[in-house]
Design a protein around this motif. Structure first.
Motif, PDB file in Angstrom:
ATOM      1  N   GLY A  63      39.574  45.833  32.275  1.00  0.00           N
ATOM      2  CA  GLY A  63      39.161  45.888  30.878  1.00  0.00           C
ATOM      3  C   GLY A  63      38.108  44.888  30.471  1.00  0.00           C
ATOM      4  N   LEU A  64      37.729  44.005  31.368  1.00  0.00           N
ATOM      5  CA  LEU A  64      36.667  43.044  31.059  1.00  0.00           C
ATOM      6  C   LEU A  64      35.681  43.008  32.199  1.00  0.00           C
ATOM      7  N   GLU A  65      34.508  42.509  31.901  1.00  0.00           N
ATOM      8  CA  GLU A  65      33.470  42.353  32.916  1.00  0.00           C
ATOM      9  C   GLU A  65      33.005  40.912  32.887  1.00  0.00           C
ATOM     10  N   LEU A  66      32.866  40.322  34.056  1.00  0.00           N
ATOM     11  CA  LEU A  66      32.337  38.961  34.161  1.00  0.00           C
ATOM     12  C   LEU A  66      30.818  39.095  34.229  1.00  0.00           C
ATOM     13  N   ILE A  67      30.127  38.408  33.303  1.00  0.00           N
ATOM     14  CA  ILE A  67      28.673  38.605  33.203  1.00  0.00           C
ATOM     15  C   ILE A  67      27.879  37.319  33.348  1.00  0.00           C
ATOM     16  N   GLY A  68      28.567  36.179  33.482  1.00  0.00           N
ATOM     17  CA  GLY A  68      27.865  34.910  33.633  1.00  0.00           C
ATOM     18  C   GLY A  68      28.755  33.888  34.303  1.00  0.00           C
ATOM     19  N   PHE A  69      28.150  32.835  34.862  1.00  0.00           N
ATOM     20  CA  PHE A  69      28.885  31.766  35.538  1.00  0.00           C
ATOM     21  C   PHE A  69      28.116  30.461  35.369  1.00  0.00           C
ATOM     22  N   GLU A  70      28.827  29.390  35.028  1.00  0.00           N
ATOM     23  CA  GLU A  70      28.241  28.049  34.923  1.00  0.00           C
ATOM     24  C   GLU A  70      28.830  27.167  36.013  1.00  0.00           C
ATOM     25  N   PRO A  71      28.023  26.575  36.884  1.00  0.00           N
ATOM     26  CA  PRO A  71      28.536  25.779  38.010  1.00  0.00           C
ATOM     27  C   PRO A  71      28.947  24.360  37.603  1.00  0.00           C
ATOM     28  N   GLN A  72      29.859  24.252  36.660  1.00  0.00           N
ATOM     29  CA  GLN A  72      30.325  22.940  36.230  1.00  0.00           C
ATOM     30  C   GLN A  72      31.538  22.540  37.050  1.00  0.00           C
ATOM     31  N   GLY A  73      31.919  21.264  36.980  1.00  0.00           N
ATOM     32  CA  GLY A  73      33.057  20.788  37.755  1.00  0.00           C
ATOM     33  C   GLY A  73      32.600  20.204  39.075  1.00  0.00           C
ATOM     34  N   THR A  74      33.561  19.763  39.865  1.00  0.00           N
ATOM     35  CA  THR A  74      33.256  19.106  41.140  1.00  0.00           C
ATOM     36  C   THR A  74      33.249  20.113  42.282  1.00  0.00           C
ATOM     37  N   TRP A  75      32.185  20.098  43.031  1.00  0.00           N
ATOM     38  CA  TRP A  75      32.013  20.907  44.232  1.00  0.00           C
ATOM     39  C   TRP A  75      31.984  19.953  45.419  1.00  0.00           C
ATOM     40  N   THR A  76      32.051  20.475  46.637  1.00  0.00           N
ATOM     41  CA  THR A  76      31.871  19.657  47.827  1.00  0.00           C
ATOM     42  C   THR A  76      30.867  20.337  48.742  1.00  0.00           C
ATOM     43  N   CYS A  77      30.248  19.527  49.580  1.00  0.00           N
ATOM     44  CA  CYS A  77      29.409  20.040  50.656  1.00  0.00           C
ATOM     45  C   CYS A  77      29.477  19.013  51.772  1.00  0.00           C
ATOM     46  N   LYS A  78      28.930  19.351  52.913  1.00  0.00           N
ATOM     47  CA  LYS A  78      28.931  18.377  54.004  1.00  0.00           C
ATOM     48  C   LYS A  78      27.545  18.274  54.609  1.00  0.00           C
ATOM     49  N   GLY A  79      27.270  17.092  55.155  1.00  0.00           N
ATOM     50  CA  GLY A  79      25.988  16.855  55.796  1.00  0.00           C
ATOM     51  C   GLY A  79      25.788  17.839  56.934  1.00  0.00           C
ATOM     52  N   ALA A  80      24.630  18.478  56.993  1.00  0.00           N
ATOM     53  CA  ALA A  80      24.367  19.503  58.001  1.00  0.00           C
ATOM     54  C   ALA A  80      24.417  18.929  59.417  1.00  0.00           C
TER      55      ALA A  80
END
Length: 160
Positions: free
Chosen positions: A105-122
């Motif tokens: 019944g709903l559609e997701l139409i946008g996203f904000e990349p807030q909050g904590t993410w992680t990544c690692k050194g290549a």
């Protein structure tokens, strides 16, 4: 019911495996009612660990229950049980899907990349906490003496 995948595009410099820091991550999304096409004026929080009972006993539980303020219909969304896929260095500059959500019944139409993410050194494997400020994050990988950077460029929702 429709299944939507979140695709992101970013530029990664000397890092890989960009993903939300935990399963308890708050995805901030923009929603639209599929009944009346009303777009909710604020971002809505969608959390994988939050389980809510769907009204009327149909469909069990959901991670988001939202009532449209215009037509008053109740809608829900639930994460696919598959884990979040990290955005890798190989995807840099291109769209890649990271998760799937079932929507009723709903559609997701946008996203904000807030909050904590992680990544690692290549090259080093060093784990970095990423907090986007204006869509950018920069640091220094001391193990390999390299600058590291993530530029979040855009996101989109598509049918899975």
């Amino acid at each position: 019911m429709v299944r939507l995948k979140l695709e992101i595009k970013a530029e990664l410099e000397n890092v890989t495996d960009l993903k939300p820091a935990s399963d308890d991550f708050e995805y901030l999304v923009k929603v639209s009612c599929t009944s009346c096409r009303e777009v909710h004026p604020k971002l809505v929080s969608l959390n994988r660990t939050r389980e809510l009972e769907v009204g009327g006993g149909r469909h069990g539980t959901a991670n988001l229950i939202w009532r449209c303020s215009f037509c008053r219909h109740e809608h829900s969304a639930k994460f696919d049980p598959s884990p979040v896929r990290p955005y890798t260095e190989a995807h840099s500059g291109n769209f890649s899907d990271i998760l799937v959500v079932e929507c009723r019944g709903l559609e997701l139409i946008g996203f904000e990349p807030q909050g904590t993410w992680t990544c690692k050194g290549a090259e080093s494997g060093t784990i970095f906490d990423v907090d986007f400020e204006d869509g950018e994050w920069e640091d220094y990988d001391e193990k390999k003496a390299l600058s590291v950077r993530v530029s979040f460029m855009e996101s989109r929702w598509n049918r899975a």
